[in-house]
Design an enzyme around this catalytic site. Structure first.
Site, mmCIF file in Angstrom:
data_model
loop_
_atom_site.group_PDB
_atom_site.id
_atom_site.type_symbol
_atom_site.label_atom_id
_atom_site.label_comp_id
_atom_site.label_asym_id
_atom_site.label_seq_id
_atom_site.Cartn_x
_atom_site.Cartn_y
_atom_site.Cartn_z
ATOM 1 N N ARG A 50 68.726 62.788 81.897
ATOM 2 C CA ARG A 50 67.602 63.194 82.745
ATOM 3 C C ARG A 50 67.866 62.854 84.210
ATOM 4 O O ARG A 50 67.605 63.670 85.115
ATOM 5 C CB ARG A 50 66.320 62.525 82.249
ATOM 6 C CG ARG A 50 65.950 62.927 80.820
ATOM 7 C CD ARG A 50 64.902 62.003 80.212
ATOM 8 N NE ARG A 50 63.631 62.065 80.925
ATOM 9 C CZ ARG A 50 62.610 61.254 80.673
ATOM 10 N NH1 ARG A 50 62.710 60.299 79.753
ATOM 11 N NH2 ARG A 50 61.489 61.388 81.348
ATOM 12 N N LEU A 96 66.666 57.140 71.385
ATOM 13 C CA LEU A 96 66.325 58.351 72.113
ATOM 14 C C LEU A 96 64.950 58.139 72.740
ATOM 15 O O LEU A 96 64.102 57.438 72.180
ATOM 16 C CB LEU A 96 66.277 59.560 71.176
ATOM 17 C CG LEU A 96 67.580 59.951 70.477
ATOM 18 C CD1 LEU A 96 67.317 61.088 69.490
ATOM 19 C CD2 LEU A 96 68.647 60.356 71.481
ATOM 20 N N ASP A 97 64.711 58.764 73.889
ATOM 21 C CA ASP A 97 63.389 58.687 74.506
ATOM 22 C C ASP A 97 62.344 59.288 73.563
ATOM 23 O O ASP A 97 62.659 60.135 72.719
ATOM 24 C CB ASP A 97 63.369 59.452 75.828
ATOM 25 C CG ASP A 97 64.287 58.831 76.867
ATOM 26 O OD1 ASP A 97 64.530 57.617 76.796
ATOM 27 O OD2 ASP A 97 64.767 59.580 77.744
ATOM 28 N N LYS A 98 61.121 58.876 73.741
ATOM 29 C CA LYS A 98 60.021 59.327 72.879
ATOM 30 C C LYS A 98 60.017 60.844 72.715
ATOM 31 O O LYS A 98 59.892 61.357 71.597
ATOM 32 C CB LYS A 98 58.684 58.854 73.458
ATOM 33 C CG LYS A 98 57.459 59.402 72.739
ATOM 34 C CD LYS A 98 56.173 58.986 73.433
ATOM 35 C CE LYS A 98 54.964 59.611 72.767
ATOM 36 N NZ LYS A 98 53.694 59.263 73.457
#
Length: 328
Positions: free
Chosen positions: A257, A158-160
């Protein structure tokens, strides 16, 4: 010495003597006649089914898979009777990542897998200036045996600033099984996203993704990109934004996104694909992309049981929704 001719499904690979190589472990097999005419990487996947094909291809390119004692190519044809040797470091590539005592919720764990509820702000693995304080560092502290696995058993990320559920493998067999589930698109990943504007109904974004042609740190919808599918359905509407559930068939970098931005509805708080000003002080004050991995479903690598976990919204996301429901 040639292996007897058998159907590939009935083949049990002959094991050759396994000399000790300093710093490496060596596994050796003979190519069966039944594999004649196949590519080297395909045969490796047959001889070493505990490893994923993509991992084996990487090892071929790194010179760690030898054919008759010599490095070879992924597409090299084999004809039966060749000696195959797989050379692997005794410690996996996680050796440069040091254990660190970090706090993150673990919602499930057994001898094969663990499921983490990753908080926003936690980087998944080291890189790009984040060489410590990552989930991978924390996993190695939680279970030092994970150092024997590539990326400490991490199979997806997962992104930060995205919160929510991730699965981590605890054995090489489990890691390979999970990677194959991801490739077969049988892992169920459901997200909640708050997007700008009035999105209606439901639909599927089927647009290929790749590196942005001029901004290489960004992803974009590009003609020759990798296949990417995002299903979306509206859950709740507000005057300036929409709460959407997104379900992934594929797991490309920044997929939700980019796909939502492609529809003209970027995520609230997204500093890369969103808008600097949305017209709503409440939304503009949210400090990260409003994205949460709320449900994860998969087949247990050992038992074959279907398993599903759910994660509640983190406090910051939940408070934002409550403020939106109250109105101006």
């Amino acid at each position: 010495m040639n292996a007897s001719k058998k159907d590939a499904a009935d083949y049990s690979p002959a094991v050759l003597p396994n000399p000790v190589t300093p710093g490496l472990s060596s596994s050796q097999r003979l190519v069966p006649d039944a594999c004649s005419g196949q590519r080297f990487d395909v045969v490796l996947a047959t001889l070493f089914p505990e490893h994923s094909r993509s991992r084996l291809q990487t090892w071929i390119k790194d010179g760690l898979a030898l054919l008759d004692g010599e490095p070879s190519e992924v597409k090299q044809k084999v004809w039966g009777g060749e000696a195959v040797e797989l050379l692997l470091p005794e410690s996996a590539a996680t050796s440069d990542c040091l254990p660190e005592a970090l706090t993150f919720p673990i919602v499930f764990e057994d001898g094969q897998i663990l499921v983490v509820d990753k908080p926003a702000g936690l980087v998944v693995h080291p890189g790009n200036g984040n060489w410590s304080g990552t989930l991978q560092n924390g996993l190695l502290h939680h279970d030092p045996a994970l150092a024997a696995l590539p990326r400490a058993g991490i199979v997806h990320r997962l992104d930060k600033d995205t919160s929510g559920l991730m699965v981590v493998a605890k054995t090489l067999e489990a890691q390979t099984h999970l990677v194959r589930q991801l490739q077969a698109r049988t892992v169920k990943r459901h997200y909640l996203a708050l997007v700008l504007g009035q999105l209606t109904g439901q639909g599927l974004v089927d647009q290929p993704l790749g590196r942005h042609p001029t901004q290489r740190t960004k992803m974009a919808v590009v003609r020759n990109g990798r296949e990417a599918h995002t299903h979306y359905a509206v859950e709740e509407r507000f005057p300036t934004c929409t709460l959407v559930e997104c379900r992934l068939d594929t797991g490309r970098t920044h997929q939700i996104r980019v796909h939502m931005a492609h529809l003209g509805h970027p995520l609230v708080g997204d500093p890369v694909y969103g808008r600097r000003k949305s017209g709503s002080p409440l939304l503009d004050a949210f400090p990260r992309q409003a994205l949460h991995a709320r449900q994860l479903g998969l087949i247990h690598p050992a038992t074959g049981a279907a398993m599903v976990w759910e994660s509640p919204l983190p406090d910051d996301f939940d408070q934002l929704l409550m403020a939106l429901r109250k109105g101006p």
